[in-house]
Design an enzyme around this catalytic site. Structure first.
Site, short mmCIF file in Angstrom:
data_model
loop_
_atom_site.label_atom_id
_atom_site.label_comp_id
_atom_site.label_asym_id
_atom_site.label_seq_id
_atom_site.Cartn_x
_atom_site.Cartn_y
_atom_site.Cartn_z
CE1 TYR A 94 4.73 2.97 0.46
CE2 TYR A 94 3.11 4.38 -1.06
CZ TYR A 94 3.29 3.70 0.24
OH TYR A 94 2.29 3.97 1.14
CB CYS A 95 8.04 -1.96 -1.68
SG CYS A 95 9.62 -1.77 -2.38
CG PHE A 96 10.63 -0.34 4.21
CD1 PHE A 96 9.87 0.57 5.01
CD2 PHE A 96 11.99 -0.47 4.35
CE1 PHE A 96 10.48 1.21 6.07
CE2 PHE A 96 12.62 0.04 5.57
CZ PHE A 96 11.70 0.79 6.44
N GLY A 99 12.60 -0.97 -3.77
CA GLY A 99 13.78 -1.68 -4.10
C GLY A 99 12.93 -2.83 -4.86
CE1 TYR A 123 5.12 4.83 5.75
CE2 TYR A 123 7.31 3.79 6.55
CZ TYR A 123 6.14 4.35 6.74
OH TYR A 123 5.71 4.99 8.03
#
Length: 365
Positions: A94-96, A99, A123
């Site tokens: 995952y990222c923030f 996306g 996140y």
């Protein structure tokens, strides 16, 4: 082939392995327990891309990102992601916000022959889920506090129960002016995340009533979530009692013997003992104003003598002097005032065995 995930509850309940694509500076401000930070971009690279985005727009920023993370740099990071994916086939990335960054890594892994799912919403969505988990528990569950004078062993009692929210444990701090441990406290967001995951897992096991220690708003450097702290101003309370001698012995164990051992285990004999002594002296200095000049000087001198003797011979008996002084002259009067203010909420008082049995029976109501 596994799909991208939005079941945040199950991710945390099952301690699913996850790799975090965010930059180290983002990860350091707050993350989830056990998650590995394998960023797409370094802090410096992220800053350059961010500046480019503001000045030239998204397309230019994406192009710059691909230039910065290319060649040997890209290959090195790809190998790390691939190693994680192979070691944790059940995991996610995952990222923030779930996306662009996680999609780029997903695409590069796919080109390398590895199909690996991501957490949709990233996140931010998981963090929101955990904040809501704590809020829902405060709204839906019962809570009871354990109070008592300093050194009565509230933590010892809590550790023998199955439905405890250990605020001090999650904050890695014993809660008092002398409560700082040899190891660092977590970041505020990490503290909140750990607490929420604890709540989530306990509720999944059927817990409807939580026991927690009566704390101030701040546990060391960690703030108790506002909605929980507000609730703690009204929750019913159980008051733990112990003899003065028993309390002195417990404080001697926790704040001298055990804390000294923590420092020595971390830093070695010589540095550990020195850092331990500095910590106790600093803790005393932190309450200088509240103690007043004369009392501070007198208790500090007792502490110095005790530390000198401990360093010389290993004996800890002299520490009882400053501990007894602090209890009699500082902590006990303060707690007596607090007990009076909370008297209307105290539904039971007793020693450790009585309080433990009462709290166990209380959960069955």
């Amino acid at each position: 082939m596994r799909n991208d995930c939005t079941d945040y509850r199950q991710l945390f309940l099952d301690d699913v392995p996850m790799m975090d694509m965010r930059a180290p500076i983002e990860f350091g401000k707050g993350a989830f327990p056990g998650v590995v930070n394998l960023p797409l971009m370094s802090d410096q690279e992220r800053q350059k891309v961010g500046t480019c985005f503001k000045q030239q727009g998204q397309a230019a920023a994406i192009e710059l990102g691909h230039q910065l993370v290319s060649g040997a740099v890209k290959q090195q990071r790809l190998e790390a992601w691939a190693a994680f994916a192979k070691a944790h086939p059940e995991g996610y990335l995952y990222c923030f916000r779930g996306g662009l960054r996680s999609q780029i890594v997903q695409g590069w892994l796919k080109e390398a022959g590895i199909t690996y799912p991501r957490v949709k919403g990233g996140y931010k969505a998981m963090r929101t889920f955990l904040l809501e988990t704590t809020q829902q528990a405060v709204a839906q569950c019962d809570f009871v506090l354990v109070g008592g004078l300093t050194g009565t062993g509230k933590t010892d009692v809590l550790q023998q129960l199955d439905n405890v929210l250990d605020l001090e444990g999650h904050a890695n701090h014993r809660g008092s002016s002398f409560g700082k441990r040899a190891t660092a406290q977590p970041a505020q967001i990490d503290f909140e995340n750990r607490l929420a995951i604890d709540v989530l897992k306990q509720r999944a096991r059927g817990t409807k009533q939580f026991v927690l220690e009566d704390e101030g708003r701040i546990v060391g450097s960690c703030s108790v979530p506002l909605e929980l702290y507000q609730g703690m101003q009204q929750y019913p309370m159980v008051w733990l009692e112990d003899s003065f001698e028993g309390r002195v012995e417990r404080i001697l164990r926790d704040y001298v013997v055990d804390l000294s051992a923590e420092f020595v285990a971390l830093h070695g004999e010589e540095d550990g003992r020195r850092l331990f002594a500095e910590r106790l002296l600093q803790s005393m200095a932190n309450i200088h104003k509240r103690l007043g000049g004369e009392r501070f000087q007198r208790l500090s001198e007792l502490l110095r003598q005790a530390l000198d003797e401990q360093l010389r011979s290993g004996a800890v008996e002299l520490h009882r002097g400053w501990i007894e002084g602090l209890l009699n002259e500082y902590y006990d009067p303060m707690y007596a005032y607090q007990r009076e203010a909370k008297a209307g909420r105290i539904e039971f008082a007793g020693d450790a065995r009585e309080v433990r049995e009462y709290l166990k029976a209380r959960t069955l109501r």
